[in-house]
Design a protein around this motif. Structure first.
Motif, PDB file in Angstrom:
ATOM      1  N   MET A  84       0.847  -1.185   0.000  1.00  0.00           N
ATOM      2  CA  MET A  84       0.000   0.000   0.000  1.00  0.00           C
ATOM      3  C   MET A  84       0.884   1.237   0.000  1.00  0.00           C
ATOM      4  N   PRO A  85       0.872   2.102  -1.028  1.00  0.00           N
ATOM      5  CA  PRO A  85       0.031   1.995  -2.228  1.00  0.00           C
ATOM      6  C   PRO A  85       0.352   0.745  -3.042  1.00  0.00           C
ATOM      7  N   PRO A  86      -0.662   0.207  -3.679  1.00  0.00           N
ATOM      8  CA  PRO A  86      -0.480  -1.082  -4.332  1.00  0.00           C
ATOM      9  C   PRO A  86       0.391  -1.004  -5.585  1.00  0.00           C
ATOM     10  N   LEU A  87       1.160  -2.054  -5.807  1.00  0.00           N
ATOM     11  CA  LEU A  87       1.888  -2.209  -7.055  1.00  0.00           C
ATOM     12  C   LEU A  87       1.094  -3.199  -7.903  1.00  0.00           C
ATOM     13  N   LEU A  88       0.522  -2.715  -8.990  1.00  0.00           N
ATOM     14  CA  LEU A  88      -0.339  -3.567  -9.813  1.00  0.00           C
ATOM     15  C   LEU A  88       0.260  -3.829 -11.201  1.00  0.00           C
ATOM     16  N   VAL A  89       1.563  -3.521 -11.312  1.00  0.00           N
ATOM     17  CA  VAL A  89       2.326  -3.891 -12.506  1.00  0.00           C
ATOM     18  C   VAL A  89       3.234  -5.026 -12.052  1.00  0.00           C
ATOM     19  N   ALA A  96       1.710  -5.510 -17.601  1.00  0.00           N
ATOM     20  CA  ALA A  96       0.528  -5.204 -16.804  1.00  0.00           C
ATOM     21  C   ALA A  96      -0.746  -5.601 -17.528  1.00  0.00           C
ATOM     22  N   LEU A 101      -6.099  -8.915  -9.646  1.00  0.00           N
ATOM     23  CA  LEU A 101      -6.067  -8.717  -8.198  1.00  0.00           C
ATOM     24  C   LEU A 101      -6.758  -9.925  -7.571  1.00  0.00           C
TER      25      LEU A 101
END
Ligand SMILES: Nc1nc2c(ncn2[C@@H]2O[C@H](COP(=O)(O)OP(=O)(O)OP(=O)(O)O)[C@@H](O)[C@H]2O)c(=O)[nH]1
Ligand SMILES: [Mg+2]
Ligand SMILES: [Zn+2]
Lengths: 133, 264
Positions: A84-89, A96, A101
């Protein structure tokens, strides 16, 4: 501070379930709160106490189980905690296009503890009961 | 005697189903909702004034609803465009919810409205959790707010279908680092389009209206990772990350349009 709206929604849903199960009171509510649900646990706890006043939940304890964020890359099958903050790569292949998730957005009422009216047999409700004490 | 019961209910289930109902009802009337989220003062109203004016020029039937804690100032500004405008005062509530929006549309939303712009309460935290039945969720940040906004408010930026940078006319004075901003957006919402705009110069005003009209006409919108694309749904979207101009990439057409529904 939408935690108040959320607390009110939790109390309303649990009170409805308690009333239809014939419970006299609710002593505990268990929530699952994802790391990425956008809710501040302390603020929620504070609002919950206020929202419980004058309901079947008055004085009920709140147990919020945190759910960590997890993501998975479909391209290389890596799996990682989002943080958090999220790493979404994808931290492994930097792609990506196919990231999913897996967990972390939960905002759910897991269960509750109901108190039955004194001197009465427990109401003959069946379905939601998992254990008796 | 006490008993432990298993409930397993989503806390926002009521709002989510109200939003779905509203989305369906509006779609049947040919209306798509555009939900605008930003911090106070990012320039939502100023940009919206331009969008409404341009839509009117182009003959696109639009309407706008603006929510604030207090004052009708925003509605007064928006009404100058000559399109139907409604002010909602939330009485202290920090966000709009789907049932409130539905109630305010009853008897007001003109038939034939193609796009309904909703300016949410200026707040990047609370409104992010509430689906309003929108088809397009736009999150805005001005060049003066710092490049790390997307990391500070990951729920808002992570669930955006489109990210809009405002006030680019003062980007130089604010030393706005566009590359850093884009990198931060990508971390929480890879693949989402970032559009640069200025209400002052008119930059990006036409492009933004194009995006909204395309969505109203059924173009697929970007599906944020945070909105919970289920692994089971993966059907060969390897590397389409850069194809989302206006949500036109076809990879997610099989998905329901309610991209903001919470993951379960
Ligand atoms: N330089 C410049 N200033 C702008 C621009 N857009 C808005 N502003 C200024 O920014 C301030 C806030 O703009 P608003 O449009 O009221 O912002 P808002 O997001 O609607 O604000 P709230 O509704 O209060 O949350 C005003 O002083 C505007 O004049 C722009 O494109 N360029
Ligand atoms: Mg405004
Ligand atoms: Zn990978």
């Amino acid at each position: 501070m939408h935690e108040m709206s959320i607390a009110v929604a939790v109390v309303a849903q649990v009170e409805e379930a308690a009333a239809s199960a014939g419970a006299a009171a609710v002593t505990e509510v268990r929530l699952r709160v994802g790391e990425l649900a956008g809710v501040v646990p302390d603020a929620l706890a504070f609002c919950f106490e206020l929202a419980c006043a004058d309901t079947l939940l008055a004085g009920a304890a709140l147990a919020a189980e945190p759910v960590p964020g997890r993501a998975r890359c479909g391209a290389c099958t890596a799996e990682w905690p989002t943080g958090m903050p999220p790493l979404l790569v994808c931290p492994d292949c930097d792609r990506a296009g196919d990231v999913a998730l897996l967990a972390g957005r939960e905002l759910e009422i897991a269960g509750a503890r109901f108190e039955d009216p004194p001197g009465q047999d427990p109401a003959p409700t069946r379905e939601p009961i998992v254990e008796e004490h | 005697m006490c008993r432990v019961v298993d409930l397993q209910q989503a806390v926002l289930a009521k709002n989510t189903s109200a939003a779905q109902t509203l989305r369906t009802a509006l779609a049947a009337r040919g209306t798509a909702v555009v939900n605008l989220l930003s911090s106070p003062g990012s320039g939502k109203t100023a940009l919206l004034e331009r969008e409404l004016g341009l839509a009117r020029e182009r003959g696109v039937p639009v309407a706008a609803l603006t929510a604030d804690l207090a004052t009708e100032n925003d509605a007064t500004r928006l009404a100058r465009s000559g399109v139907p405008v409604k002010q909602v005062l939330t009485d202290g509530l920090c966000h709009l919810e789907a049932h409130m929006l539905g109630r305010h549309l009853d008897g007001w939303l003109p038939d034939g409205t193609r796009l309904l712009f909703v300016e949410n309460v200026g707040n990047l935290v609370c409104p992010a959790s509430y689906d309003l039945g929108e088809s397009l969720r736009i999150v805005l940040a001005s060049v003066t707010e710092g490049e790390d906004k997307p990391l500070k408010y990951p729920t808002a930026f992570g669930l955006a279908h489109l990210v809009v940078v405002t006030k680019t006319d003062i980007a130089g004075a604010a030393a706005f680092d566009e590359a850093a901003f884009r990198a931060n957006v990508r971390q929480v919402n890879p693949g989402v389009e970032v559009l640069l705009t200025s209400a002052r110069t008119g930059e990006g005003v036409g492009a933004l209206l194009d995006r909204a009209v395309a969505v109203a006409e059924g173009a697929p919108v970007h599906v944020p990772v945070m909105a919970g694309r289920q692994p089971a749904h993966a059907h060969g979207h390897g590397g389409h990350e850069h194809g989302h101009t206006g949500g036109a990439a076809g990879a997610d057409t099989g998905r329901p349009r309610s991209a903001t529904a919470p993951t379960r």
